[in-house]
Design a protein around this motif. Structure first.
Motif, PDB file in Angstrom:
ATOM      1  N   ILE A  65       1.148  -1.238   0.308  1.00  0.00           N
ATOM      2  CA  ILE A  65      -0.455  -0.220   0.065  1.00  0.00           C
ATOM      3  C   ILE A  65       1.347   1.429  -0.331  1.00  0.00           C
ATOM      4  CG2 ILE A  65      -2.303  -1.071   1.284  1.00  0.00           C
ATOM      5  CD1 ILE A  65      -1.300  -0.468   4.065  1.00  0.00           C
ATOM      6  N   GLU A  66       0.340   2.555  -0.396  1.00  0.00           N
ATOM      7  CA  GLU A  66       0.892   3.760  -0.720  1.00  0.00           C
ATOM      8  C   GLU A  66       1.307   4.228   1.045  1.00  0.00           C
ATOM      9  OE1 GLU A  66      -1.645   6.485  -2.870  1.00  0.00           O
ATOM     10  OE2 GLU A  66      -0.946   4.884  -4.627  1.00  0.00           O
ATOM     11  N   LEU A 115      12.710   5.205  -6.562  1.00  0.00           N
ATOM     12  CA  LEU A 115      11.841   3.700  -6.689  1.00  0.00           C
ATOM     13  C   LEU A 115      13.051   3.205  -6.644  1.00  0.00           C
ATOM     14  CD1 LEU A 115      10.392   1.813  -8.964  1.00  0.00           C
ATOM     15  CD2 LEU A 115      11.384   3.058 -10.569  1.00  0.00           C
ATOM     16  N   VAL A 116      13.134   2.126  -6.333  1.00  0.00           N
ATOM     17  CA  VAL A 116      13.643   0.586  -6.156  1.00  0.00           C
ATOM     18  C   VAL A 116      13.260  -0.736  -6.892  1.00  0.00           C
ATOM     19  CG1 VAL A 116      15.140   1.429  -3.738  1.00  0.00           C
ATOM     20  CG2 VAL A 116      12.869   0.248  -3.419  1.00  0.00           C
ATOM     21  N   GLN A 117      14.391  -1.124  -7.246  1.00  0.00           N
ATOM     22  CA  GLN A 117      14.231  -3.023  -7.945  1.00  0.00           C
ATOM     23  C   GLN A 117      15.208  -3.584  -7.662  1.00  0.00           C
ATOM     24  OE1 GLN A 117      13.891  -1.575 -11.287  1.00  0.00           O
ATOM     25  NE2 GLN A 117      15.884  -1.191 -11.715  1.00  0.00           N
ATOM     26  N   ALA A 157      16.870   3.767   3.383  1.00  0.00           N
ATOM     27  CA  ALA A 157      15.263   3.563   3.526  1.00  0.00           C
ATOM     28  C   ALA A 157      15.247   3.250   4.878  1.00  0.00           C
ATOM     29  CB  ALA A 157      14.843   3.112   2.201  1.00  0.00           C
ATOM     30  N   ASN A 158      13.994   2.765   5.375  1.00  0.00           N
ATOM     31  CA  ASN A 158      13.863   1.864   5.780  1.00  0.00           C
ATOM     32  C   ASN A 158      12.111   1.276   6.257  1.00  0.00           C
ATOM     33  OD1 ASN A 158      12.130   3.871   7.100  1.00  0.00           O
ATOM     34  ND2 ASN A 158      12.218   4.145   8.943  1.00  0.00           N
ATOM     35  N   ALA A 159      11.745   1.852   4.993  1.00  0.00           N
ATOM     36  CA  ALA A 159      10.526   0.974   4.556  1.00  0.00           C
ATOM     37  C   ALA A 159      10.701   1.317   2.526  1.00  0.00           C
ATOM     38  CB  ALA A 159       9.422   1.628   5.015  1.00  0.00           C
ATOM     39  N   ILE A 160       9.627   0.547   1.927  1.00  0.00           N
ATOM     40  CA  ILE A 160       9.666   0.142   1.087  1.00  0.00           C
ATOM     41  C   ILE A 160       7.547   0.337   0.395  1.00  0.00           C
ATOM     42  CG2 ILE A 160       9.313  -0.484  -1.854  1.00  0.00           C
ATOM     43  CD1 ILE A 160      12.386  -1.835  -0.281  1.00  0.00           C
ATOM     44  N   VAL A 161       7.168   1.230   0.265  1.00  0.00           N
ATOM     45  CA  VAL A 161       5.665   1.127   0.207  1.00  0.00           C
ATOM     46  C   VAL A 161       5.443   1.045  -1.719  1.00  0.00           C
ATOM     47  CG1 VAL A 161       6.046   2.560   1.784  1.00  0.00           C
ATOM     48  CG2 VAL A 161       6.019   4.082  -0.549  1.00  0.00           C
ATOM     49  N   TYR A 165       9.604  -4.193  -7.493  1.00  0.00           N
ATOM     50  CA  TYR A 165      10.217  -2.743  -7.295  1.00  0.00           C
ATOM     51  C   TYR A 165       9.355  -2.398  -6.311  1.00  0.00           C
ATOM     52  CZ  TYR A 165       6.334  -2.503 -10.963  1.00  0.00           C
ATOM     53  OH  TYR A 165       4.610  -2.066 -11.496  1.00  0.00           O
ATOM     54  N   GLY A 166       9.152  -0.435  -5.550  1.00  0.00           N
ATOM     55  CA  GLY A 166       8.739  -0.192  -5.060  1.00  0.00           C
ATOM     56  C   GLY A 166       9.029   0.937  -4.947  1.00  0.00           C
ATOM     57  N   THR A 167       8.653   2.081  -4.219  1.00  0.00           N
ATOM     58  CA  THR A 167       9.392   3.229  -4.035  1.00  0.00           C
ATOM     59  C   THR A 167      10.250   2.920  -2.081  1.00  0.00           C
ATOM     60  OG1 THR A 167       7.350   4.036  -4.195  1.00  0.00           O
ATOM     61  CG2 THR A 167       8.916   5.135  -2.967  1.00  0.00           C
ATOM     62  N   ALA A 168      11.422   3.614  -2.248  1.00  0.00           N
ATOM     63  CA  ALA A 168      12.159   3.355  -0.996  1.00  0.00           C
ATOM     64  C   ALA A 168      11.641   4.877  -0.508  1.00  0.00           C
ATOM     65  CB  ALA A 168      13.295   3.571  -1.075  1.00  0.00           C
ATOM     66  N   VAL A 169      11.257   4.445   1.374  1.00  0.00           N
ATOM     67  CA  VAL A 169      11.207   6.195   1.645  1.00  0.00           C
ATOM     68  C   VAL A 169      11.719   5.514   3.546  1.00  0.00           C
ATOM     69  CG1 VAL A 169       8.820   6.263   0.579  1.00  0.00           C
ATOM     70  CG2 VAL A 169       9.165   5.045   2.535  1.00  0.00           C
ATOM     71  N   ARG A 170      11.440   6.152   4.487  1.00  0.00           N
ATOM     72  CA  ARG A 170      12.351   6.870   5.358  1.00  0.00           C
ATOM     73  C   ARG A 170      11.280   7.268   6.098  1.00  0.00           C
ATOM     74  NH1 ARG A 170      16.769   5.578   7.318  1.00  0.00           N
ATOM     75  NH2 ARG A 170      15.705   6.563   9.131  1.00  0.00           N
TER      76      ARG A 170
END
Length: 115
Positions: free
Chosen positions: A17-18, A31-33, A85-89, A108-113
């Motif tokens: 989820i987002e 983006l991470v993959q 990052a400490n999370a991937i959404v 793939y996903g979006t790397a975030v803190r």
């Protein structure tokens, strides 16, 4: 889902989820993959051929896809950790056939803190 990467002691949160419920996204890292290309082998093909006759789960192919999914996920997590990052959404998986007998599993996903 929380993943314990092989090469690091830190954990990273994965979600499809987002957002991460109960957390606030403080930084967007992009983006991470990760991907893994796997080929079938003769033993699995023979077993799958027999299963096509009698029916049932193709366990050799199931294991092959599980291994590919895990490897692609680990590579995606490693890229996210390199970015801090400490999370991937928004984690997603895709597959494609590259040649006869070989397929790619792509994560793939979006790397975030998050805090």
């Amino acid at each position: 889902m929380t993943v314990q990467p092989r090469s690091s002691a830190s954990r990273i949160i994965l979600t499809n989820i987002e957002t991460v419920p109960g957390k606030t996204i403080t930084q967007h890292l992009g983006l991470v993959q990760g991907s893994s290309v796997r080929a079938k082998h003769l033993g699995r093909d023979i077993a799958a051929g027999l299963k096509n006759i009698v029916g049932g789960e193709l366990k050799g192919y199931t294991e092959l896809l599980q291994e590919a999914r895990q490897e692609a996920t680990n590579r995606m997590v490693q890229e996210a950790q390199r970015l801090g990052a400490n999370a991937i959404v928004n984690v997603r998986f895709a597959t494609s056939s590259l040649t006869q007998g070989a397929a790619e599993l792509f994560a793939y996903g979006t790397a975030v803190r998050v805090e």
